[in-house]
Scaffold this motif. Structure first.
Motif, short mmCIF file in Angstrom:
data_model
loop_
_atom_site.label_atom_id
_atom_site.label_comp_id
_atom_site.label_asym_id
_atom_site.label_seq_id
_atom_site.Cartn_x
_atom_site.Cartn_y
_atom_site.Cartn_z
N GLN A 1 0.90 -1.28 -0.01
CA GLN A 1 0.17 -0.08 -0.02
C GLN A 1 1.00 1.20 0.06
O GLN A 1 0.58 2.42 0.16
CB GLN A 1 -0.95 -0.05 1.38
N GLY A 2 2.24 1.05 -0.51
CA GLY A 2 2.96 2.41 -0.44
C GLY A 2 2.89 3.00 -1.81
O GLY A 2 2.34 2.67 -2.64
N HIS A 3 3.81 4.07 -1.80
CA HIS A 3 3.90 4.97 -2.69
C HIS A 3 5.12 5.42 -2.89
O HIS A 3 6.03 5.23 -1.87
CB HIS A 3 2.81 6.06 -2.46
N THR A 4 5.68 6.11 -4.14
CA THR A 4 7.06 6.31 -4.32
C THR A 4 7.04 7.86 -3.89
O THR A 4 6.38 8.79 -4.42
CB THR A 4 7.52 6.35 -5.67
N VAL A 5 8.06 8.09 -3.15
CA VAL A 5 8.30 9.70 -2.59
C VAL A 5 9.04 10.15 -3.76
O VAL A 5 10.30 9.79 -4.19
CB VAL A 5 9.26 9.55 -1.32
N GLY A 6 8.33 11.35 -4.09
CA GLY A 6 8.92 12.19 -5.27
C GLY A 6 9.82 13.19 -5.07
O GLY A 6 9.66 13.68 -3.72
N LYS A 7 10.41 13.92 -5.87
CA LYS A 7 11.43 15.33 -5.53
C LYS A 7 10.40 16.29 -4.74
O LYS A 7 10.92 16.81 -3.97
CB LYS A 7 12.02 15.60 -6.88
N ARG A 8 9.26 16.58 -5.38
CA ARG A 8 8.42 17.63 -4.87
C ARG A 8 8.22 17.28 -3.21
O ARG A 8 8.10 18.24 -2.51
CB ARG A 8 7.26 17.72 -5.67
N GLU A 9 7.68 16.03 -3.47
CA GLU A 9 7.20 15.59 -1.70
C GLU A 9 8.34 15.70 -0.81
O GLU A 9 8.11 16.19 0.33
CB GLU A 9 6.70 14.32 -1.92
N LEU A 10 9.46 15.75 -1.07
CA LEU A 10 10.55 15.69 -0.33
C LEU A 10 11.33 16.97 -0.07
O LEU A 10 11.92 17.44 0.66
CB LEU A 10 11.95 14.71 -0.80
N SER A 11 10.78 17.88 -0.95
CA SER A 11 11.68 19.26 -1.29
C SER A 11 11.63 20.19 -0.02
O SER A 11 12.69 20.48 0.33
CB SER A 11 10.71 20.07 -2.41
N TYR B 1 11.58 13.40 6.87
CA TYR B 1 10.37 13.20 6.52
C TYR B 1 9.72 12.14 7.42
O TYR B 1 8.50 12.23 7.94
CB TYR B 1 10.30 12.91 5.24
N GLN B 2 10.43 11.19 7.94
CA GLN B 2 9.59 10.19 8.63
C GLN B 2 9.46 10.54 10.04
O GLN B 2 8.64 10.31 10.90
CB GLN B 2 10.70 8.91 8.61
N GLU B 3 10.46 11.47 10.50
CA GLU B 3 10.35 12.21 12.10
C GLU B 3 9.22 12.93 12.19
O GLU B 3 8.65 12.65 12.90
CB GLU B 3 11.61 12.80 12.13
N LEU B 4 8.66 13.67 11.03
CA LEU B 4 7.92 14.88 11.20
C LEU B 4 6.30 13.98 10.51
O LEU B 4 5.56 14.58 10.96
CB LEU B 4 8.21 15.96 10.30
N ASP B 5 6.31 13.37 9.58
CA ASP B 5 5.09 12.66 9.09
C ASP B 5 5.40 11.16 8.90
O ASP B 5 5.25 10.80 7.82
CB ASP B 5 5.07 13.19 7.52
N PRO B 6 5.32 10.56 10.11
CA PRO B 6 5.45 9.16 9.99
C PRO B 6 4.41 8.45 9.42
O PRO B 6 4.74 7.09 8.96
CB PRO B 6 5.77 8.66 11.56
N ALA B 7 3.27 8.96 9.42
CA ALA B 7 2.21 8.17 8.86
C ALA B 7 2.33 8.05 7.43
O ALA B 7 1.33 7.26 6.71
CB ALA B 7 0.97 9.00 9.37
N ASN B 8 3.09 8.71 6.88
CA ASN B 8 3.12 8.67 5.30
C ASN B 8 4.00 7.43 4.81
O ASN B 8 4.11 7.11 3.55
CB ASN B 8 3.89 9.79 4.57
N PHE B 9 4.66 6.69 5.93
CA PHE B 9 5.38 5.67 5.56
C PHE B 9 4.43 4.15 6.11
O PHE B 9 4.45 4.38 7.40
CB PHE B 9 6.88 5.60 6.20
N ARG B 10 4.24 3.39 5.23
CA ARG B 10 3.40 2.09 5.88
C ARG B 10 4.22 1.30 6.61
O ARG B 10 3.70 0.45 7.34
CB ARG B 10 2.92 1.63 4.28
N PHE C 1 9.73 2.78 3.92
CA PHE C 1 10.84 4.09 4.36
C PHE C 1 11.96 3.68 3.72
O PHE C 1 12.67 4.51 3.15
CB PHE C 1 10.91 4.39 5.83
N ARG C 2 12.64 2.67 4.25
CA ARG C 2 13.95 2.32 3.71
C ARG C 2 14.21 2.08 2.15
O ARG C 2 15.40 2.65 1.59
CB ARG C 2 14.46 0.89 4.30
#
Length: 229
Positions: free
Chosen positions: A49-59, A135-144, A149-150
């Motif tokens: 149920q994951g998604h690919t983290v894009g450049k804009r998302e990580l910006s 990103y994981q620290e501030l928005d952990p819910a975005n990683f299934r 995450f890894r």
């Protein structure tokens, strides 16, 4: 004696097993746990149920990390981490092995060569690694899951170099395999480099939380009792 694969496959096809993802009732693919759609997504992202983290998302996270690194560029830990990454890039040598026979470490080595040839700097690599931890620290819910995450950490790191595409079809030719994501993420996350990235991410996250937690403050007269009329 184990059941031959073709018999097991036939049994799975007739057993009417459904996908393990909650709410998905599609039949499982072959003898795997997931349906074809979720199995493909698991292969691509590290979670069904994951998604690919894009450049804009990580910006936005990357911007915070770049500011931190600029402010602490002469810190011995920052310099040491960049030196480790530089040695990693310098030591990479292309492996001329047929694609189907490459082990994960050989494919990873070729990715490092690709980063070096495209002038990706250790500072860029460090900033990307820390940004993913932030990103994981501030928005952990975005990683299934931790695996999700890894895997995305490795994807964003290796995608610092331009994508290789077929000149005729323009399709991507440089798929980051599951083996590479497992191999490299295991070594990044369980090293002092990963520990340092997490430490920096927590430091930045603490400052970010203080900025946005504007209602956590004292109120004058809070402890003064109210009188009864």
């Amino acid at each position: 004696m184990s059941t031959p694969s073709r018999i097991r496959l036939a049994q799975c096809r007739t057993s009417r097993r459904t996908c393990d993802v909650p709410g998905c009732y599609n039949p499982s693919q072959k003898w795997g746990r997931y349906c074809e759609i979720h199995d493909d997504r698991c292969q691509r992202t590290g979670h069904p149920q994951g998604h690919t983290v894009g450049k804009r998302e990580l910006s936005p996270y990357l911007s915070s990390v770049n500011r931190f690194i600029e402010e602490h560029e002469h810190h011995p830990a920052i310099e040491g981490a960049c030196n480790v990454l530089q040695r990693l890039l310098d030591s990479a040598r292309p492996k001329r092995v047929r694609s189907g026979e490459m082990a994960p470490w050989q494919r990873t080595n070729n990715w490092l060569v690709h980063l070096r040839e495209n002038k990706v700097t250790p500072q860029e690599m460090l900033a990307t690694i820390v940004a993913m931890f932030l990103y994981q620290e501030l928005d952990p819910a975005n990683f299934r899951s931790d695996r999700h995450f890894r895997h995305q950490l490795v994807v964003r790191l290796l995608r610092l170099a331009p994508t290789k595409r077929d000149h005729t079809t323009h399709f991507r030719q440089d798929r980051i395999t599951v083996g590479v994501r497992d191999f490299l993420s295991e070594r990044l996350c369980h090293s002092k480099l990963g520990a340092l990235a997490l430490r920096i991410a927590k430091h930045i996250a603490q400052d970010e939380n203080k900025k946005h937690d504007f209602l956590r403050c004292d109120i004058d007269g809070y402890h003064v009792p109210f009188s009864h009329n």
